[in-house]
Structures are given as structure tokens and as C-alpha cells.
Design an enzyme around this catalytic site. Sequence first.
Site, PDB file in Angstrom:
ATOM      1  N   GLU A  59      -3.982 -23.660   1.141  1.00 28.16           N
ATOM      2  CA  GLU A  59      -3.904 -22.810   2.329  1.00 28.16           C
ATOM      3  C   GLU A  59      -5.336 -22.418   2.664  1.00 28.16           C
ATOM      4  OE1 GLU A  59      -0.867 -19.803   2.598  1.00 28.16           O
ATOM      5  OE2 GLU A  59      -2.193 -18.479   3.740  1.00 28.16           O
ATOM      6  N   THR A  92      -6.594  -5.968   1.588  1.00 26.75           N
ATOM      7  CA  THR A  92      -5.740  -7.146   1.634  1.00 26.75           C
ATOM      8  C   THR A  92      -6.570  -8.281   1.064  1.00 26.75           C
ATOM      9  OG1 THR A  92      -4.433  -8.588   3.094  1.00 26.75           O
ATOM     10  CG2 THR A  92      -6.429  -7.651   4.015  1.00 26.75           C
ATOM     11  N   THR A  93      -5.985  -9.462   0.877  1.00 31.39           N
ATOM     12  CA  THR A  93      -6.738 -10.553   0.252  1.00 31.39           C
ATOM     13  C   THR A  93      -7.972 -10.881   1.093  1.00 31.39           C
ATOM     14  OG1 THR A  93      -4.595 -11.394  -0.413  1.00 31.39           O
ATOM     15  CG2 THR A  93      -6.467 -12.835  -0.764  1.00 31.39           C
ATOM     16  N   HIS A 138       3.550 -11.222  -1.293  1.00 26.09           N
ATOM     17  CA  HIS A 138       2.506 -11.154  -2.320  1.00 26.09           C
ATOM     18  C   HIS A 138       2.882 -10.024  -3.273  1.00 26.09           C
ATOM     19  CE1 HIS A 138      -2.115 -10.731  -3.223  1.00 26.09           C
ATOM     20  NE2 HIS A 138      -1.393 -10.932  -4.314  1.00 26.09           N
ATOM     21  N   ARG A 146       1.639  -7.979  -5.748  1.00 20.97           N
ATOM     22  CA  ARG A 146       0.313  -7.626  -6.283  1.00 20.97           C
ATOM     23  C   ARG A 146       0.447  -6.927  -7.619  1.00 20.97           C
ATOM     24  NH1 ARG A 146      -3.885  -7.609  -2.015  1.00 20.97           N
ATOM     25  NH2 ARG A 146      -5.152  -6.806  -3.700  1.00 20.97           N
ATOM     26  N   GLU A 178       3.123 -15.370  -3.173  1.00 23.24           N
ATOM     27  CA  GLU A 178       1.672 -15.304  -3.377  1.00 23.24           C
ATOM     28  C   GLU A 178       1.422 -14.559  -4.671  1.00 23.24           C
ATOM     29  OE1 GLU A 178      -0.324 -13.454  -0.136  1.00 23.24           O
ATOM     30  OE2 GLU A 178       0.368 -14.927   1.304  1.00 23.24           O
ATOM     31  N   GLY A 218       1.348 -12.487   8.816  1.00 31.58           N
ATOM     32  CA  GLY A 218       2.006 -11.251   8.438  1.00 31.58           C
ATOM     33  C   GLY A 218       1.707 -10.082   9.358  1.00 31.58           C
ATOM     34  N   ARG A 236       1.462  -2.456  -4.734  1.00 35.91           N
ATOM     35  CA  ARG A 236       1.234  -1.477  -3.659  1.00 35.91           C
ATOM     36  C   ARG A 236       2.192  -1.654  -2.483  1.00 35.91           C
ATOM     37  NH1 ARG A 236      -4.543  -3.549  -1.375  1.00 35.91           N
ATOM     38  NH2 ARG A 236      -5.064  -3.238  -3.554  1.00 35.91           N
ATOM     39  N   HIS A 237       2.716  -2.853  -2.325  1.00 34.17           N
ATOM     40  CA  HIS A 237       3.708  -2.989  -1.230  1.00 34.17           C
ATOM     41  C   HIS A 237       5.002  -3.639  -1.744  1.00 34.17           C
ATOM     42  CE1 HIS A 237       1.485  -6.752  -0.939  1.00 34.17           C
ATOM     43  NE2 HIS A 237       0.508  -6.265  -0.182  1.00 34.17           N
ATOM     44  N   HIS A 261      -4.206 -15.895   7.234  1.00 38.95           N
ATOM     45  CA  HIS A 261      -4.950 -14.642   7.137  1.00 38.95           C
ATOM     46  C   HIS A 261      -5.647 -14.330   8.466  1.00 38.95           C
ATOM     47  CE1 HIS A 261      -6.270 -11.314   4.585  1.00 38.95           C
ATOM     48  NE2 HIS A 261      -7.203 -11.218   5.507  1.00 38.95           N
ATOM     49  N   GLY A 262      -5.269 -13.204   9.022  1.00 38.78           N
ATOM     50  CA  GLY A 262      -5.910 -12.726  10.250  1.00 38.78           C
ATOM     51  C   GLY A 262      -5.471 -13.448  11.510  1.00 38.78           C
ATOM     52  N   ASP A 273       4.782  -8.527   3.690  1.00 39.32           N
ATOM     53  CA  ASP A 273       4.156  -7.493   2.853  1.00 39.32           C
ATOM     54  C   ASP A 273       4.024  -6.155   3.577  1.00 39.32           C
ATOM     55  OD1 ASP A 273       3.808  -9.433   0.942  1.00 39.32           O
ATOM     56  OD2 ASP A 273       1.634  -9.616   1.217  1.00 39.32           O
ATOM     57  N   HIS A 274       3.615  -6.223   4.845  1.00 40.05           N
ATOM     58  CA  HIS A 274       3.296  -4.960   5.513  1.00 40.05           C
ATOM     59  C   HIS A 274       4.532  -4.195   5.983  1.00 40.05           C
ATOM     60  CE1 HIS A 274      -0.812  -5.413   4.714  1.00 40.05           C
ATOM     61  NE2 HIS A 274      -0.926  -6.533   5.397  1.00 40.05           N
ATOM     62  N   ARG A 302       6.218   6.095   2.519  1.00 44.15           N
ATOM     63  CA  ARG A 302       7.113   7.236   2.407  1.00 44.15           C
ATOM     64  C   ARG A 302       7.916   7.227   1.103  1.00 44.15           C
ATOM     65  NH1 ARG A 302       8.996  11.080   5.824  1.00 44.15           N
ATOM     66  NH2 ARG A 302       6.766  11.086   6.229  1.00 44.15           N
ATOM     67  N   ASN A 318       4.957 -13.495   6.579  1.00 44.02           N
ATOM     68  CA  ASN A 318       4.568 -12.662   5.436  1.00 44.02           C
ATOM     69  C   ASN A 318       5.030 -11.231   5.716  1.00 44.02           C
ATOM     70  OD1 ASN A 318       2.981 -10.755   3.948  1.00 44.02           O
ATOM     71  ND2 ASN A 318       1.630 -12.415   3.334  1.00 44.02           N
TER      72      ASN A 318
HETATM   73  N1  PXP Z   1      -1.967 -15.983   3.538  1.00 45.19           N
HETATM   74  C1  PXP Z   1      -2.432 -15.360   2.428  1.00 45.19           C
HETATM   75  C2  PXP Z   1      -2.729 -16.206   1.238  1.00 45.19           C
HETATM   76  C3  PXP Z   1      -2.601 -13.966   2.383  1.00 45.19           C
HETATM   77  O1  PXP Z   1      -3.040 -13.378   1.255  1.00 45.19           O
HETATM   78  C4  PXP Z   1      -2.262 -13.201   3.520  1.00 45.19           C
HETATM   79  C5  PXP Z   1      -2.434 -11.722   3.494  1.00 45.19           C
HETATM   80  O2  PXP Z   1      -1.686 -11.138   2.536  1.00 45.19           O
HETATM   81  C6  PXP Z   1      -1.757 -13.879   4.637  1.00 45.19           C
HETATM   82  C7  PXP Z   1      -1.646 -15.258   4.632  1.00 45.19           C
HETATM   83  C8  PXP Z   1      -1.317 -13.144   5.867  1.00 45.19           C
HETATM   84  O3  PXP Z   1      -2.399 -12.502   6.449  1.00 45.19           O
HETATM   85  P1  PXP Z   1      -2.148 -11.549   7.697  1.00 45.19           P
HETATM   86  O4  PXP Z   1      -1.332 -10.400   7.219  1.00 45.19           O
HETATM   87  O5  PXP Z   1      -3.531 -11.163   8.110  1.00 45.19           O
HETATM   88  O6  PXP Z   1      -1.424 -12.355   8.730  1.00 45.19           O
END
Ligand code: PXP
Length: 247
Positions: free
Chosen positions: A160, A109-110, A52, A54, A79, A222, A58-59, A200-201, A9-10, A18, A7
Amino acid sequence: MIHLGVNIDHCATLRQARYRDAGRTTGGEVEPDPVTFALCSERAGADGITVHLREDRRHIQERDVWRLRESIGTRLNLEMACTPAMIDFALKLKPEFVCVVPESRQEVTTEGGLDVVGSRDRVRACVEAMNAAGIKASLFIDADLPQIELSAQLGAPFVELHTGAYANAYHSPRRGAEFERLRLGCERAKACGLTVNAGHGINYVNVVEVRTLPHLYELNIGHSIVSRAVFTGVDEAVREMKARMNA
Ligand code: PXP
């Protein structure tokens, strides 16, 4: 082998910090580029790229998603919130996968799983639209048995399972109970005919336990990979995660 969806996104979060107008800007000085991150991830063994888009952009920006669609060689997992606008967007984009997530503007975040039980008609319409278009839909849900069972009844091929509560409890006495909840969720999902992803996490430490969950097809990861990449580069960050996932 458990697949890895990276992922990105970050990476876009850092860029947007910036270059707010990066969605409309071209040029090599706009760093870091999430598409470059995706291509480096693929080279290092990622099995897919997740973004994702959104509502508040935002990202990840729409332009990023279209560039990914044109350039990546693995598969794209979009996503998205369960809204008419996002369903239309996905039908135009035609990613290989969509993951339907809840979305609230306030969250960083989600934060929680999709309430399939509480919004069954909307989710059903979304799943049916994706099935008809040949896009594999996954529902991002907590490991609660009624949510899992209804996901299967609505025709989603994937779920998921949300690993956030487990990740938050990792250093607390609740960890065992959260892990057991995920384990039972994986078993139930498999018994219902669903393919099981999780995310996630997940980080370089907890993945060593997460990987022991039964029937896992893919982990979507991510934040920890993007963070590690700051120090090691993308290649090593992705390789190390894949190695830990499948040791
Ligand atoms: N899966 C889903 C559905 C998510 O929304 C996210 C966070 O955007 C992730 C996975 C990845 O989470 P993390 O960035 O904490 O690894």
C-alpha cells in the site's frame, strides 16, 4: 474498477471520545458503533472494511474487530504493527488481508511508511507467517524504490503506497513531484509483481487525481468518508467516494 476499502477507525475515535469503556460495553446507547458504520458502508458499495488495532487501543478495540469478523460480508483488512502480539492476533482472527504499518505512540495517525529495508528480518517473519496462514499481507510503504523492491523479494503479495506526503503537498508546488513519485512507485511495484493499493490523506478532492495513478487495485480511505458521513450519512459518503474514484 478501483476497489474501495473504508477505514472506520475514526468512527471509533468519536465513540471513544465519550465511551472509553466501549470495548467492554454493549447497548445501543453507545454511539457511534463502528460495526454499524461498516455494514452501512458495505451496503453503499464498499469493497472491504479496514481497521487499525493500535497497541494503545485508542480507537478500535479488540471486541470491534471480532464483531466485524462475524458480521461483515466483504473482506476484513487488519492494519497492524509488525509485533509478535499482533501477528498472533491476526493468526487467530484470520482476516482476508493484513496491512503492516509502522506504529509510534506519539503520532496522531500513521505518519510514515514502514521501513522494510531497516527491519527486513521482522517483516520477512511476519509476511511468511501470513503467507503460511493464507492471509494476504500488504506492506504500507513510502513510494521509494528500494522499499518496493524489497517488499516483493520478501514475498509480500501487496504493497500500500503511502499517499500522505502527496496529500499534504496538494496545495503546494511540491504536488507534481509527489504525484510523480507515486506514479513511479506504482509502475515499479507492478513490474515487481506486486498488487498496488494506496492510502492515507485521500479525500473527495484529491481522489480525482489519485485515481489516475497506474495499476491501482484498492484505495483505503477513512477520515474523509467518516467526516463527510456526519453531514450526509454513511450511504451517500461512500457512494460519492466510489463514484469519484471510478468516474
Ligand atoms: N491506509 C493506512 C495504512 C493507514 O494507516 C490509514 C490511516 O489510518 C489509512 C489508509 C487511511 O487514512 P485516512 O484516514 O487519512 O483516509
